[in-house]
Structures are given as C-alpha cells and as structure tokens.
Design a protein around this motif. Structure first.
Motif, PDB file in Angstrom:
ATOM      1  N   GLU B 184      49.442  31.444  45.515  1.00 17.10           N
ATOM      2  CA  GLU B 184      49.268  30.644  46.741  1.00 17.10           C
ATOM      3  C   GLU B 184      50.243  31.061  47.847  1.00 17.10           C
ATOM      4  O   GLU B 184      49.909  30.994  49.030  1.00 17.10           O
ATOM      5  N   ALA B 185      51.433  31.498  47.449  1.00 17.22           N
ATOM      6  CA  ALA B 185      52.450  31.890  48.436  1.00 17.22           C
ATOM      7  C   ALA B 185      52.088  33.208  49.126  1.00 17.22           C
ATOM      8  O   ALA B 185      52.788  33.645  50.048  1.00 17.22           O
ATOM      9  N   TYR B 186      51.015  33.848  48.672  1.00 20.20           N
ATOM     10  CA  TYR B 186      50.519  35.044  49.344  1.00 20.20           C
ATOM     11  C   TYR B 186      49.219  34.771  50.100  1.00 20.20           C
ATOM     12  O   TYR B 186      49.040  35.220  51.216  1.00 20.20           O
ATOM     13  N   ILE B 187      48.305  34.039  49.452  1.00 25.63           N
ATOM     14  CA  ILE B 187      46.964  33.972  50.036  1.00 25.63           C
ATOM     15  C   ILE B 187      46.565  32.566  50.477  1.00 25.63           C
ATOM     16  O   ILE B 187      45.460  32.387  50.980  1.00 25.63           O
ATOM     17  N   GLY B 188      47.435  31.562  50.314  1.00 28.69           N
ATOM     18  CA  GLY B 188      47.175  30.264  50.931  1.00 28.69           C
ATOM     19  C   GLY B 188      47.128  30.461  52.446  1.00 28.69           C
ATOM     20  O   GLY B 188      47.861  31.290  52.990  1.00 28.69           O
ATOM     21  N   ASN B 189      46.272  29.705  53.124  1.00 27.53           N
ATOM     22  CA  ASN B 189      46.076  29.889  54.577  1.00 27.53           C
ATOM     23  C   ASN B 189      47.378  30.009  55.361  1.00 27.53           C
ATOM     24  O   ASN B 189      47.568  30.954  56.129  1.00 27.53           O
ATOM     25  N   GLY B 190      48.269  29.048  55.154  1.00 24.46           N
ATOM     26  CA  GLY B 190      49.477  28.991  55.958  1.00 24.46           C
ATOM     27  C   GLY B 190      50.354  30.211  55.741  1.00 24.46           C
ATOM     28  O   GLY B 190      50.840  30.836  56.691  1.00 24.46           O
TER      29      GLY B 190
END
Lengths: 319, 319
Positions: B184-190
């Motif tokens: 998530e820390a790579y491909i989460g929107n934000g």
C-alpha cells in the motif's frame, strides 16, 4: 476406545535415510529404525526400503492404527501421491499411498514434511492448545505449514504454506526458486552461511574464527550459534538480523491471515533466545496495531524426532 | 423458490454518504437511494440515516430477503458489530446488526467493505466460476478479501485479508500503519500521487503536466492514467511500476495460499491493460514454478455500484 490406544507407524522419508518409528497416542516413541534411502537406485529401491522398515517394526507384534509418511516435494494428500521429490531422483509421480495400503492393509496418510511438522506440533507439541497457527521450519530451506482452526490448510493443489518464498524485498538477492528477496534467500542455511563467509573478512576479531578452527569450510549455523553464545558481537548481529527478516515475513502473514500464533522449529531455531527475541520484536513492530497484543511465538516442542513423530501424527490427526 | 426470487437490500456505509440499493437475485439494481452519512453528528445520527434509507426503499412494496451492509473498519460478521470505523468518529463498538434486525425484522448481514467486495465478485462478478480467489481493491488503501473454496476467509478475529499491508521491502518507505514497505505504501493512491509529484520535475516533457493544467494539486491516478493513454512514457512507467510491485505481493500470496486466481478492482484498476499486463508479468516471474501456469488475473466486474451490489450479495451468500 481400544482402537484409539493403538500406536501409529511414522515414516520420515529423506534423500539419505528413511526413519521409522512406532509412536504411541501420547507421542512417545515405542520403537525406532533407520535405513538408507538408496535414492540413487530409483523409486523401486526406495519403496522396497520403506517396506522393509515397516516390516521390521511390525515384527514387534504391535497392532497399529495406520501408517503416516512425511515426504519431501509435492504431495497430494488426498490421493497419496508423491511427485518429483527433491533428493529422490527419477520419481515422477508415485502412488506411494496405494502401494503401501495394498502391501500392509492399513490406512496410509501422506503429507509433505512441512505440513507433517505442523500437524505434529498440533497433535503432540507446541500447538496442542492453539486453534490456528503458522508453523515455520528453519533449515536448508524455510518451510511452512498453516493450521486454521485445527485443520491443515493445503490450498488448491496441496502446495500451500511456502512461507520461505514470501518476498521481503522485491529487489533483494536472487533465490533458488528464481524470484528475488524471498525470506529463504536471507535466512536459509546455505544463504546465511554464504553471506557470513563473504563478510567474515571484515570481522577479523570475531570468535567465529575460533569455533571453525580457522577453516571457513566448517562455517555453519551451529558455529555462528556457538560464537553468539560466547557473546561474539558479529555472530549475535547475524542472529538478530535473521530475526528482523523473519519478523518482516511473519508480520505480512499475520496481517494477511489474521493468525497471531507462530511456532518456530528446525535447526536455525537452535539460535535460541536471541533469535526468538529479535523475531518477536520485529514482528510486533511491523504487524498491524490491532493484532500486536496477540502475537505469540512458540519454540517447536518436537525436536530430534520431529520427522517420525510428525509423520505418525498424521494417523491420529486423520482418524 | 418464490423466496429465492426476493431482492436483497444492500447498503454501502461510507464516511460521506450512505448508498442503498434493492438488488435482484441476478445482481441487477431495481432501485437506488443515497443519503449523507452525517458522520460528524455521531453514531445515532448515522444509524437514523441508515434506517431512513431502508424505509425509503421498502416503500416500493418490494418483499426483501434480507439486508446486507458493507462497512469500513473492524467488523465482527457473526455478531454484526462495527468497531471504530475510520471516517465515522465516535462509534466505538456498535451492534448495527441487532439494531437493524430489531427495527425491520429482517436478517441482517454485515461485512467489512473489502470482504463485501470479494463476496460481491464471487456471487455476481468475476469470481462466479472460481473456487478460490484473492480479491484486491486498489484505492486510497489496498484492500483485500480472500475466498477459499467459495467461502470468505475471515481469520481468527475477522480481520484477515489485509493484503495492502503485505511487505514487499522490509526496508522500504514508511506506511501509515507504522510498518515499512507495505505494498500500500507504494501503490495506494496517496502514496503514488505523492511520489509522482516529487518526481515530476525530472520529467518536464511529461504529458501529465497538460492533463493537470500545470496545477500539481490536481494530480491523481486518473490524470496519470490519461497521460499514459496518450502514450506518455513517464506515466506509463509509473503504471508498469505499480504492476511490478503489486506482482511482488501477489506472488508471495500465491506461494503462501496456493491460490492462483486473482480479481483486481477499484479506482487504480482503471489503469487498465497496462497495469494488468505488468502485474501478470511480475507475478508470473516471481511465483513458484509449479504455480506459474495457473496464475490468472481478472478485472473486477462490479464497477460503479460495487458497494451496494457487494453489500446485497451478503444476503444471497449467507442464505
């Protein structure tokens, strides 16, 4: 109830030797045997060795409840087939279950050795009181078995639990499986030893040198462990680093599966308290906050005879 | 059979709005409604909004088979409780299931929204014919749901499926969860948008600038997607990189679970073919050889109304 008191025959099928044990329902070993695998002579020779060992133990006039086999490679537990086991050349797919059932008229249960180790811990060991847990076996490879609500989780094709091939760095060192940064590529025996060998030059004061008699070919996890016990700073840092990396993989597993009990076994687990503390610390730092208080690590309880006890546990588990 | 033809009432509980839908057993939406959540007024206000929306749809004289709710946060599906949902302040633990059952004398089923999305795809969407699959929802977070042999896998406390918090680099960027290198820390929107914003200066010819009218605050996955469709090399590299990283996490999941069918939904899945190809390529390169031929990626079929259709699917799934 008389039936339940029967012993089980557990077989630990390895590339070098085959170990046999008659195991009582309380997990105690009544009788043992070991034969060379004769792996290089092909599957028929190996199967004959298995049959000989079983016959030897059955001579003791024990009535047995069934036969359990822990085998390497790809196992179909339902069909009792063993497929391309590493270290047993020329096998292809062998219907070991059917062959042994026909020969001995007993129920035969086959699992891959990592799953057998997990079932062994559930039936006789550290997982006796646990509902769900992840079993990790640290050795040449990093093996795994997943117990969910007292059942082994096999996945779609029976291959589940490859914890060693959970990536902790997508850009990390190449793993034998072809991928990169698998946790096995850091803490599997061979990888770890190789890394220490390459770094040791920079740590000329390390007590590791003494424990390997200045012969680097003797480098092994045991030697690293001995040096760490003698409080060698570099050896201790290696073990802590193992724990840090194992914890990174375990946190991912806990987050994914919502399972928080973990049993650790195998040779490298001999790194002892230092490894356990570092692993627990890393896992807890990394896991989602809601799971953190529940994280528990347990050392595996089945040690030297984990192979045959795990194999025999298949009989008690499946009944 | 008459019973089975009844529609279900699906509720997508969000921090800003609550969406309601009457959904036929074939997944088609018969009637819709939407109300503001009034989250800032506390749980009672939100629950009253939920009740109002249900009453509105029940006025249509439809007989319903039950009510399904997809909610954020920690859900106990068995007890029907919602605990500390993000974006719904002051909730603590609310027995939403019991409250609605009492009010409407209907069966009520509650799941967290990621699990509801997975069940929705199983009942009505891309997972209709699949035995086991992993559902990934790409958005602000990276959500997940695990379907094993046509059942949602909830884990020990109902929190399973946190695929976004599988680490792909133990030393990677800090994630909101406190750990490092979660996918998530790579491909989460934000995270992704932030990274592109910081890199964009080095790509002064990128068409991304045109699509955001040279106003970097307008940067979003949509803009990146538009630039990639216009064949902007940098935008395309971002999407390929997303796929590469998602594939690293998926390979770990497949190895661990021995599940090889994956359904991808959510906003970032709008990156389309380029994302799917890169993800499939990365997953196949990284997964264990024995699983490689079976790996399949499917785009989620429930799109705009995934929330209410997923919520309604809980009723059909649980019956």
């Amino acid at each position: 109830m008389a039936k339940q008191e029967k012993a089980a025959l557990g077989i630990d099928l390895g590339g070098t030797s085959i170990k046999f044990g008659l195991v009582a329902p309380d997990g105690s070993i009544l009788q043992k045997a070991s034969l060379p695998s004769l792996a290089e002579d092909g599957p028929e020779a190996v199967i004959n060795q298995i049959k000989s060992g079983i016959r030897e133990l059955l001579l003791g006039s024990h009535k047995i409840a069934g036969i359990g086999v822990g085998a390497p490679g790809c196992i179909n537990a339902k069909k009792g087939t063993v497929e391309n086991p590493p270290n047993l050349p020329g096998w292809g797919k062998v219907q070991l279950g059917k062959i042994l059932e026909k020969e001995f008229s007993k129920d035969v249960y086959i699992e891959n050795d990592a799953n057998a180790a997990a079932i062994g811990e559930m039936v006789f060991g550290a997982g006796k009181e646990l509902s769900s847990f992840i079993m990790i076996t640290l050795g040449t490879g990093v093996g795994g078995g997943i117990i969910l609500k007292r059942k082994i989780y096999r996945g779609e094709s029976g291959a589940a639990g490859e914890i060693g091939h959970v990536t902790i760095d997508y850009n990390g060192p190449r793993c034998n499986c072809g991928s990169y940064g698998c946790v096995e590529a850091y803490i599997g025996n061979g990888y770890m030893t190789k890394r220490v060998a390459s770094e040791l030059g920079k740590h000329s004061n390390s007590k590791i040198f003494e424990f390997l008699d200045y012969d680097i070919s003797k480098l092994s996890p045991l030697v690293i462990s001995q040096a760490a016990e003698a409080e060698d700073e570099y050896a201790m840092s290696i073990i802590r680093d193992c724990g840090e990396k194992l914890g990174a993989a375990l946190a991912s597993l806990c987050n994914l599966l919502d399972v928080t009990d973990i049993v650790i076994g195998g040779g490298v687990a001999g790194f002892g308290k230092l490894l356990f503390e570092a692993t627990l610390d890393s896992t807890k730092r990394r896991v989602l906050e809601s799971l953190r208080p529940q994280i528990n690590l347990f050392p595996a309880l089945l040690q030297n005879e984990a192979g045959i006890i795990g194999a025999s546990s298949l009989v008690f588990y499946n009944r």
